[in-house]
Design an enzyme around this catalytic site. Structure first.
Site, PDB file in Angstrom:
ATOM      1  N   VAL A  80      -5.995  -6.880  -6.729  1.00  0.00           N
ATOM      2  CA  VAL A  80      -5.897  -6.262  -7.997  1.00  0.00           C
ATOM      3  C   VAL A  80      -4.850  -6.364  -9.429  1.00  0.00           C
ATOM      4  O   VAL A  80      -4.989  -6.690 -10.357  1.00  0.00           O
ATOM      5  CB  VAL A  80      -6.370  -4.422  -8.050  1.00  0.00           C
ATOM      6  N   GLY A  81      -3.546  -6.296  -8.238  1.00  0.00           N
ATOM      7  CA  GLY A  81      -2.366  -7.057  -9.013  1.00  0.00           C
ATOM      8  C   GLY A  81      -2.637  -8.355  -9.391  1.00  0.00           C
ATOM      9  O   GLY A  81      -3.024  -9.070  -8.654  1.00  0.00           O
ATOM     10  N   ARG A 160      -6.102   4.034 -11.358  1.00  0.00           N
ATOM     11  CA  ARG A 160      -7.145   4.193 -10.415  1.00  0.00           C
ATOM     12  C   ARG A 160      -6.594   4.811  -9.019  1.00  0.00           C
ATOM     13  O   ARG A 160      -7.146   5.738  -8.543  1.00  0.00           O
ATOM     14  CB  ARG A 160      -7.864   2.737 -10.085  1.00  0.00           C
ATOM     15  N   ILE A 161      -5.678   4.069  -8.457  1.00  0.00           N
ATOM     16  CA  ILE A 161      -5.114   4.355  -7.121  1.00  0.00           C
ATOM     17  C   ILE A 161      -4.350   5.635  -7.346  1.00  0.00           C
ATOM     18  O   ILE A 161      -4.342   6.519  -6.265  1.00  0.00           O
ATOM     19  CB  ILE A 161      -4.064   3.365  -6.713  1.00  0.00           C
ATOM     20  N   ARG A 242       4.196  -2.558  -5.882  1.00  0.00           N
ATOM     21  CA  ARG A 242       4.672  -3.795  -5.473  1.00  0.00           C
ATOM     22  C   ARG A 242       6.226  -3.584  -5.329  1.00  0.00           C
ATOM     23  O   ARG A 242       6.928  -2.706  -5.915  1.00  0.00           O
ATOM     24  CB  ARG A 242       4.732  -4.834  -7.012  1.00  0.00           C
ATOM     25  N   ASP A 266       4.877   0.397   1.476  1.00  0.00           N
ATOM     26  CA  ASP A 266       3.769  -0.702   1.971  1.00  0.00           C
ATOM     27  C   ASP A 266       4.216  -2.220   1.582  1.00  0.00           C
ATOM     28  O   ASP A 266       3.633  -3.190   1.804  1.00  0.00           O
ATOM     29  CB  ASP A 266       2.298  -0.169   1.553  1.00  0.00           C
ATOM     30  N   HIS A 290       2.390  -4.649   3.969  1.00  0.00           N
ATOM     31  CA  HIS A 290       1.398  -4.677   2.768  1.00  0.00           C
ATOM     32  C   HIS A 290      -0.007  -4.626   3.078  1.00  0.00           C
ATOM     33  O   HIS A 290      -0.688  -5.664   3.052  1.00  0.00           O
ATOM     34  CB  HIS A 290       1.758  -6.109   1.988  1.00  0.00           C
ATOM     35  N   GLY A 292      -2.193  -2.057   2.348  1.00  0.00           N
ATOM     36  CA  GLY A 292      -3.185  -1.171   1.351  1.00  0.00           C
ATOM     37  C   GLY A 292      -4.298  -1.471   1.417  1.00  0.00           C
ATOM     38  O   GLY A 292      -5.127  -0.492   1.616  1.00  0.00           O
ATOM     39  N   SER A 293      -4.775  -2.719   1.210  1.00  0.00           N
ATOM     40  CA  SER A 293      -6.194  -2.811   0.896  1.00  0.00           C
ATOM     41  C   SER A 293      -7.034  -3.235   2.328  1.00  0.00           C
ATOM     42  O   SER A 293      -8.010  -3.623   2.399  1.00  0.00           O
ATOM     43  CB  SER A 293      -6.762  -3.874   0.019  1.00  0.00           C
TER      44      SER A 293
HETATM   45  P1  NAP Z   1      -4.566   0.730 -12.506  1.00  0.00           P
HETATM   46  O1  NAP Z   1      -5.655   1.276 -12.452  1.00  0.00           O
HETATM   47  O2  NAP Z   1      -4.361  -0.407 -13.767  1.00  0.00           O
HETATM   48  O3  NAP Z   1      -3.397   1.742 -12.742  1.00  0.00           O
HETATM   49  C1  NAP Z   1      -1.967   1.334 -13.278  1.00  0.00           C
HETATM   50  C2  NAP Z   1      -1.340   2.766 -13.846  1.00  0.00           C
HETATM   51  O4  NAP Z   1      -0.091   2.497 -14.388  1.00  0.00           O
HETATM   52  C3  NAP Z   1      -1.879   3.149 -15.205  1.00  0.00           C
HETATM   53  O5  NAP Z   1      -2.043   4.553 -15.188  1.00  0.00           O
HETATM   54  C4  NAP Z   1      -1.085   2.691 -16.377  1.00  0.00           C
HETATM   55  O6  NAP Z   1      -1.163   3.590 -17.623  1.00  0.00           O
HETATM   56  C5  NAP Z   1       0.278   2.726 -15.707  1.00  0.00           C
HETATM   57  N1  NAP Z   1       1.361   1.992 -16.091  1.00  0.00           N
HETATM   58  C6  NAP Z   1       1.401   0.674 -16.506  1.00  0.00           C
HETATM   59  N2  NAP Z   1       2.333   0.203 -16.841  1.00  0.00           N
HETATM   60  C7  NAP Z   1       3.298   1.331 -17.074  1.00  0.00           C
HETATM   61  C8  NAP Z   1       4.423   1.595 -17.424  1.00  0.00           C
HETATM   62  N3  NAP Z   1       5.272   0.440 -17.955  1.00  0.00           N
HETATM   63  N4  NAP Z   1       4.971   2.747 -17.266  1.00  0.00           N
HETATM   64  C9  NAP Z   1       4.345   3.959 -16.807  1.00  0.00           C
HETATM   65  N5  NAP Z   1       2.973   3.497 -16.422  1.00  0.00           N
HETATM   66  C10 NAP Z   1       2.506   2.375 -16.434  1.00  0.00           C
HETATM   67  O7  NAP Z   1      -4.106  -0.027 -11.267  1.00  0.00           O
HETATM   68  P2  NAP Z   1      -4.426   0.280  -9.995  1.00  0.00           P
HETATM   69  O8  NAP Z   1      -5.707  -0.351  -9.570  1.00  0.00           O
HETATM   70  O9  NAP Z   1      -4.189   1.714  -9.624  1.00  0.00           O
HETATM   71  O10 NAP Z   1      -3.385  -0.585  -9.007  1.00  0.00           O
HETATM   72  C11 NAP Z   1      -1.945  -0.387  -9.252  1.00  0.00           C
HETATM   73  C12 NAP Z   1      -1.330  -1.344  -8.706  1.00  0.00           C
HETATM   74  O11 NAP Z   1      -0.860  -1.255  -7.181  1.00  0.00           O
HETATM   75  C13 NAP Z   1      -1.606  -2.661  -8.746  1.00  0.00           C
HETATM   76  O12 NAP Z   1      -1.163  -3.364  -9.915  1.00  0.00           O
HETATM   77  C14 NAP Z   1      -1.258  -3.535  -7.384  1.00  0.00           C
HETATM   78  O13 NAP Z   1       0.175  -4.138  -8.008  1.00  0.00           O
HETATM   79  C15 NAP Z   1      -0.872  -2.303  -6.420  1.00  0.00           C
HETATM   80  N6  NAP Z   1      -1.899  -2.625  -5.421  1.00  0.00           N
HETATM   81  C16 NAP Z   1      -1.140  -2.513  -4.092  1.00  0.00           C
HETATM   82  C17 NAP Z   1      -2.003  -2.724  -3.117  1.00  0.00           C
HETATM   83  C18 NAP Z   1      -1.567  -2.786  -1.523  1.00  0.00           C
HETATM   84  O14 NAP Z   1      -2.034  -3.539  -0.874  1.00  0.00           O
HETATM   85  N7  NAP Z   1      -0.363  -2.442  -1.542  1.00  0.00           N
HETATM   86  C19 NAP Z   1      -3.337  -2.745  -3.269  1.00  0.00           C
HETATM   87  C20 NAP Z   1      -3.899  -2.392  -4.492  1.00  0.00           C
HETATM   88  C21 NAP Z   1      -3.071  -2.521  -5.549  1.00  0.00           C
HETATM   89  P3  NAP Z   1      -2.368   3.555 -18.454  1.00  0.00           P
HETATM   90  O15 NAP Z   1      -3.504   4.238 -17.434  1.00  0.00           O
HETATM   91  O16 NAP Z   1      -1.877   4.381 -19.605  1.00  0.00           O
HETATM   92  O17 NAP Z   1      -2.947   2.322 -18.783  1.00  0.00           O
END
Ligand code: NAP
Length: 324
Positions: A80-81, A160-161, A242, A266, A290, A292-293
């Site tokens: 997703v990132g 989402r997460i 990240r 993670d 790492h 998570g998924s």
């Molecule tokens: P998402 O739905 O896009 O959620 C990101 C959140 O961060 C949103 O609420 C967004 O605000 C907020 N945001 C963005 N920029 C910001 C900033 N500068 N300051 C404060 N808040 C900010 O993404 P997601 O699906 O939850 O995934 C999040 C991240 O998790 C991914 O980008 C990825 O890097 C990481 N991830 C890691 C794993 C793993 O295996 N460990 C798995 C999946 C994802 P708004 O709601 O206002 O837009």
């Protein structure tokens, strides 16, 4: 192989369901090593490709797009990132970029919960005591950790997460929820009570701080020495987003000096963590590789989404899960 077929380079072996779907229509080359392609393997592998299926460990920039050639239409990230992709450069060239949101949300939220509990209850140290034969007796004052019930979680990035983590912690442990996000959220956005606050207020008042923002120029080193200084001495920091979102040298200091209670990670910077990295010596830090998924169903669903993005992009249709 039909030489008229469009070509797809897949940067690692992903679940077969994704490869099978692509192989029905395209000439697919899979980098079959256990490790990511080296830079030169990546540059040569993408040559002549119309589509690239990349992983978060593959830096996809203008050089890779040049190496692929002008026929490159779509880059589909198996994640997703998408911080590994130069999206503005792809957009400038008219190349579609896609990702795999939603299907890994629950799996990743579960790992955040696992890290919160494991760090609060010092499972790394406890397990090591068993493993090292240092467990001698039931200790009335030993292995004490933190309670979740009645505590406060701060979700940095309530997307989402982050919102699934908050939902689990409110529903399961009646935790108070503070959060930050990019945009203001209406009070009834979530099916549980949650208060949007400034980052400093969140850091000062949370017992558990869980990071869920995407990595960008704005969020790199979002949490550094100043931010650790705002946290409670009993705070637990969990990062499933990240590694680069935390200034890791500052984290090591905070953990060593017991400025915070512990960290559950993670992700780290770099990945994998080098053998002599000081973070390894911090017994109040639990680090996962790492994962998570990493559930069977999430990874299969990611493979299907990544393939669907390629199928759409290569047949002239809008991507179902677009980034640009
Ligand atoms: P998402 O739905 O896009 O959620 C990101 C959140 O961060 C949103 O609420 C967004 O605000 C907020 N945001 C963005 N920029 C910001 C900033 N500068 N300051 C404060 N808040 C900010 O993404 P997601 O699906 O939850 O995934 C999040 C991240 O998790 C991914 O980008 C990825 O890097 C990481 N991830 C890691 C794993 C793993 O295996 N460990 C798995 C999946 C994802 P708004 O709601 O206002 O837009």
């Amino acid at each position: 192989m039909d030489s008229n077929l469009q070509k797809v380079f897949v940067a690692r072996r992903i679940p077969q369901i994704g490869i099978d779907s692509l192989a029905q229509q395209f000439a697919v080359t899979v980098h079959s090593g256990q490790l990511p392609p080296t830079r030169s393997e990546l540059l040569s592998g993408v040559g002549g490709c119309h589509g690239i299926l990349s992983l978060l460990s593959d830096r996809i920039d203008g050089e890779v797009m040049d190496a692929a050639g002008a026929q490159l239409k779509v880059i589909s990230n198996f994640a997703v990132g998408f911080n590994n992709i130069d999206v503005p450069e792809a957009t400038r060239r008219g190349i579609a970029v896609g990702n795999t949101p939603d299907v890994l949300t629950d799996a990743t939220a579960d790992i955040a919960i696992a890290l919160i509990m494991a760090t609060a209850r010092r499972l790394r140290e406890a397990w090591q005591a068993v493993d090292n034969l240092a467990w001698k007796t039931w200790e009335p004052t030993g292995w004490r950790g933190l309670d979740l019930v009645g505590s406060t979680v701060g979700i940095v990035g309530m997307g989402r997460i982050g919102s699934k983590v908050a939902q689990r912690l409110y529903g399961g442990w009646n935790m108070r929820v503070l959060f930050t996000a990019h945009r203001a959220k209406a009070e009834d956005t979530f099916p549980f009570p949650a208060r949007q606050v400034a980052l400093d207020e969140l850091l000062t008042n949370s017992d558990f701080i869980s990071l869920h923002v995407p990595l960008s120029a704005d969020t790199r080193h979002l949490i550094g020495a100043r931010e650790f200084g705002l946290m409670k001495e009993t705070a637990v920091v969990v990062n499933t987003a990240r590694g680069e979102i935390i200034n890791q040298a500052a984290l090591v200091n905070a953990l060593r000096n017991k400025q915070i209670f512990g960290a559950g990670l993670d992700v780290c910077d770099p990945e994998p963590l080098p053998e002599y990295d000081p973070l390894r010596q911090c017994e109040n830090c639990l680090l996962l590789p790492h994962i998570g998924s990493a559930t069977y169903s999430a990874r299969d669903a990611m493979a299907v989404r990544a393939a669907d993005n390629l199928l759409a992009g290569l047949t002239g249709n809008p991507l179902p899960y677009p980034v640009n």
